[in-house]
Scaffold this motif. Structure first.
Motif, mmCIF file in Angstrom:
data_model
loop_
_atom_site.group_PDB
_atom_site.id
_atom_site.type_symbol
_atom_site.label_atom_id
_atom_site.label_comp_id
_atom_site.label_asym_id
_atom_site.label_seq_id
_atom_site.Cartn_x
_atom_site.Cartn_y
_atom_site.Cartn_z
ATOM 1 N N MET A 432 27.369 9.105 2.250
ATOM 2 C CA MET A 432 26.688 9.990 1.044
ATOM 3 C C MET A 432 25.093 9.902 1.212
ATOM 4 O O MET A 432 24.534 9.223 0.471
ATOM 5 N N ARG A 433 24.710 10.137 2.451
ATOM 6 C CA ARG A 433 23.333 10.197 2.465
ATOM 7 C C ARG A 433 22.931 11.637 3.021
ATOM 8 O O ARG A 433 23.827 12.430 3.779
ATOM 9 N N LEU A 434 21.811 12.030 2.632
ATOM 10 C CA LEU A 434 21.183 13.473 2.993
ATOM 11 C C LEU A 434 19.721 13.489 3.054
ATOM 12 O O LEU A 434 19.014 12.414 2.349
ATOM 13 N N ILE A 435 19.251 14.373 3.986
ATOM 14 C CA ILE A 435 17.803 14.342 3.882
ATOM 15 C C ILE A 435 17.229 16.083 3.600
ATOM 16 O O ILE A 435 18.165 17.039 4.086
ATOM 17 N N VAL A 436 16.298 16.154 2.971
ATOM 18 C CA VAL A 436 15.565 17.386 2.616
ATOM 19 C C VAL A 436 14.313 17.541 3.173
ATOM 20 O O VAL A 436 13.657 16.565 3.078
ATOM 21 N N ARG A 437 13.848 18.639 3.092
ATOM 22 C CA ARG A 437 12.468 18.955 3.384
ATOM 23 C C ARG A 437 11.732 18.217 2.304
ATOM 24 O O ARG A 437 11.951 18.282 1.227
ATOM 25 N N VAL A 438 10.318 17.849 2.559
ATOM 26 C CA VAL A 438 9.331 17.190 1.768
ATOM 27 C C VAL A 438 9.029 18.084 0.756
ATOM 28 O O VAL A 438 8.927 17.464 -0.352
ATOM 29 N N GLU A 439 8.894 19.291 0.990
ATOM 30 C CA GLU A 439 8.328 20.365 -0.241
ATOM 31 C C GLU A 439 9.421 20.499 -1.426
ATOM 32 O O GLU A 439 9.084 20.999 -2.278
ATOM 33 N N PHE A 440 10.641 20.001 -0.974
ATOM 34 C CA PHE A 440 11.726 20.112 -1.876
ATOM 35 C C PHE A 440 11.851 18.913 -2.785
ATOM 36 O O PHE A 440 12.908 18.764 -3.606
ATOM 37 N N HIS A 441 11.205 17.769 -2.569
ATOM 38 C CA HIS A 441 11.564 16.476 -3.121
ATOM 39 C C HIS A 441 11.638 16.550 -4.535
ATOM 40 O O HIS A 441 12.305 15.990 -5.131
ATOM 41 N N SER A 442 10.451 17.219 -5.291
ATOM 42 C CA SER A 442 10.277 17.459 -6.709
ATOM 43 C C SER A 442 11.339 18.007 -7.403
ATOM 44 O O SER A 442 11.982 17.598 -8.545
ATOM 45 N N GLU A 443 11.656 19.137 -6.871
ATOM 46 C CA GLU A 443 12.911 19.893 -7.427
ATOM 47 C C GLU A 443 14.126 19.031 -7.399
ATOM 48 O O GLU A 443 14.903 19.025 -8.353
ATOM 49 N N MET A 444 14.548 18.579 -6.118
ATOM 50 C CA MET A 444 15.679 17.647 -6.008
ATOM 51 C C MET A 444 15.688 16.497 -6.812
ATOM 52 O O MET A 444 16.806 16.052 -7.625
ATOM 53 N N ARG A 445 14.456 15.912 -6.983
ATOM 54 C CA ARG A 445 14.445 14.649 -8.156
ATOM 55 C C ARG A 445 14.685 15.097 -9.432
ATOM 56 O O ARG A 445 15.449 14.411 -10.343
#
Length: 452
Positions: A432-445
Motif C-alpha cells: 500500500m505505497r504509491l508515488i505521484v508527481r510533485v505538482e500533484f502533492h497539494s491536491e492529493m493531500r
C-alpha cells in the motif's frame, strides 16, 4: 469563349497557355490551386470563391447581373481569365445558352484546403540539424553577386563576338555560339543547364546575325535585352527555360508545378534535396546558377570505423559536422573527422537527437554510396542510437511517496484519483505505497483530508 488572346507576359500567362489536359493535371495539387487563385484579378477571385460550393452551372447572363453596368469591362476580363486558366469551364445547353461551371479538380482541392488546410510536399530541415543558415541579407547579397557574375560573362561573350574580325566558314572545332544557331548569352545558356547545353538555346537565332565571311553582330533584340531591368531579364530567361522544357525531355507541367510549389516555401529556410525528383534537382541547380536558390551542399562518407570524410568547401558544413563529430583536420575541400561517444553526448545535450544525426548523414551521403542500402553503415547508426539510449536510461522526475494507509479502500481510492489526473507514477498494492508527481502533492493531500 475567351475573347482575350493568351500572350506569355507573366508566369500565369504561361500556365494559361498550357493544353487543357496538362492544366487539369496541375490542379491535382491544392497548393497549385491556391497559387492560381492568388494570381487572379480581384473580381475573378471573388467569382471563384462565390462558385466554390456551387455544383450546378451558372448562366452567363445571370453572372452579368452580379456587377453594375459600369463594371462590365472588368467583368468580361475576369471571366476571360477564369476560362483561360480553366478555373471556369464553359457549358452550353440545347438552346446554346452559355453557362459557367467550376473545374471539378480545382473546386474539390480548394474545398479540402479550406476545410482541412494543407501541408507542403516537403518540410524545412530542423534548425538543430542545419545550425546557422545564411541571413536574408546574405541571401540577397549572394543573389546579386551571382547575377553580376553571369551578366559579366555574358558581356564578355558578346564583346568577343562583336570584336571578332576574321570569321570564316565554320569548322568542326568552331564554338557553337559563333555559328549556326547563335545564342545571345552563351554564358547564360551554359549556366541554365550545362548538362543539356547542346539541346537548350535560351534565346534564339534572331538575337545574333552572322553571314559567311562576316563578323557576328548583335541585333536590336540583343541590345534591348542588355538594357532591360534585372527582373525583366530574369523573367525572359525563365520564360525561355520553361518554353524549351520539352526540347530537353522535361514535361513543362512538372516544371511549372515545381516552381509554383517553391513559392510556398519559407524564405531563408533549408530544404533537403533528397525529397526532390531528378527533374526538380536539375531545376534547383539551374535556379542556383541564377542566384534564386543557394545550395549548401556537401557530400559525406562514413566508414565502419566511425571515420567521416566530408567533401565540402562550405564553412557552414564544417560547423554542422562539429555539432556531433570531432573534426580532426580541414583541407580546402575536405573535412576529416570521427564520430565519438563524447562528441555525440555534446550533441544530445544541445537537443539534437540520434535520428536527426542519422538523417543528416543519409541526406548528405556521397552519390557513390547514396544509392546503397544502407547509405550509412549499420554498425554506426546502431551505435549512435545506443549511445543516445544509454544517456537516457535514467529519467528523473520529482515526486512524493505516500505510504502507511489505514485501509486498502483508502489506498485504492487515492490510486484511482491520481491515475484519473494522470499523475500516478508508481504503486505497490501489496505494501500500500504509491508515488505521484510533485505538482500533484497539494491536491492529493486535500483529497486525503476529505477521505478522513
Amino acid at each position: 469563349m475567351p475573347q482575350v488572346m493568351v500572350v506569355a507576359r507573366n508566369f500565369m500567362d504561361m500556365v494559361a497557355a498550357l493544353p487543357a489536359a496538362k492544366l487539369d493535371m496541375l490542379y491535382d495539387s491544392a497548393f497549385i490551386c491556391e497559387a492560381v487563385l492568388r494570381s487572379l484579378p480581384p473580381l475573378a477571385k471573388k467569382y471563384a470563391l462565390q462558385m466554390l460550393y456551387v455544383s450546378a452551372p451558372v448562366a452567363a447572363a445571370a453572372m452579368e447581373e452580379w456587377v453594375l453596368d459600369e463594371y462590365a469591362a472588368k467583368h468580361r476580363v475576369a471571366i476571360d481569365r477564369l476560362l483561360q486558366l480553366r478555373v471556369f469551364v464553359e457549358v452550353r445547353d440545347r438552346r446554346k445558352e452559355v453557362s459557367y461551371k467550376m473545374n471539378q479538380k480545382f473546386q474539390g482541392n480548394m474545398q479540402k484546403y479550406l476545410v482541412d488546410g494543407g501541408s507542403l510536399p516537403r518540410e524545412p530541415i530542423p534548425s538543430s540539424v542545419t545550425a546557422r543558415l545564411p541571413t536574408l541579407a546574405e541571401l540577397e547579397s549572394f543573389a546579386l553577386e551571382q547575377w553580376e557574375v553571369r551578366m559579366t560573362k555574358a558581356y564578355v561573350c558578346i564583346s568577343y563576338c562583336l570584336n571578332a574580325t576574321n570569321v570564316h566558314s565554320p569548322s568542326k572545332g568552331t564554338h557553337s555560339f559563333l555559328y549556326g544557331k547563335i545564342v545571345l548569352l552563351a554564358a547564360i545558356d551554359q549556366l541554365i543547364s550545362s548538362r543539356e547545353r547542346d539541346k537548350f538555346q535560351l534565346i534564339h537565332d534572331e538575337n545574333f546575325s552572322a553571314r559567311d565571311g562576316e563578323a557576328p553582330r548583335l541585333t536590336e533584340n540583343g541590345f534591348q535585352f542588355l538594357l532591360m531591368e534585372t527582373n525583366a531579364q530574369l523573367w525572359y530567361i525563365m520564360r525561355e527555360y520553361i518554353s524549351s522544357a520539352e526540347e530537353r525531355g522535361v514535361d513543362p507541367t512538372e516544371l511549372i508545378s515545381f516552381l509554383l510549389e517553391l513559392s510556398f516555401h519559407t524564405l531563408g529556410e533549408a530544404y533537403s534535396l533528397n525529397t526532390l525528383t531528378d527533374v526538380q534537382r536539375n531545376a534547383i541547380r539551374d535556379l542556383a546558377e541564377l542566384g534564386l536558390v543557394k545550395l549548401q551542399q556537401g557530400f559525406v562518407v562514413v566508414e565502419t570505423n566511425f571515420r567521416m570524410y566530408a567533401y565540402s568547401t562550405s564553412r557552414l558544413h564544417c560547423e554542422i559536422l562539429r555539432l556531433f563529430s570531432r573534426v580532426e583536420y580541414q583541407l580546402p575541400n575536405l573535412i576529416v573527422g570521427s564520430i565519438t561517444k563524447e562528441s555525440l553526448y555534446g550533441a544530445f545535450e544541445n537537443g539534437i537527437t540520434a535520428e536527426q544525426i542519422i538523417s543528416f548523414l543519409q541526406q548528405n551521403a556521397h552519390p557513390r554510396v547514396a544509392d546503397k542500402i544502407p547509405a550509412v553503415p549499420e554498425n554506426v547508426t546502431d551505435q549512435i542510437r545506443l549511445w543516445e539510449t544509454d544517456r537516457n536510461r535514467v529519467d528523473m522526475t520529482l515526486s512524493h511517496l505516500y505510504e502507511d494507509f489505514p485501509s486498502k479502500d483508502m489506498f485504492d481510492q487515492c490510486c484511482d484519483y491520481a491515475r484519473d489526473h494522470g499523475c500516478l507514477l508508481w504503486e505497490d498494492a501489496k505494501k500500500m505505497r504509491l508515488i505521484v508527481r510533485v505538482e500533484f502533492h497539494s491536491e492529493m493531500r486535500e483529497f486525503l483530508r476529505r477521505l478522513r
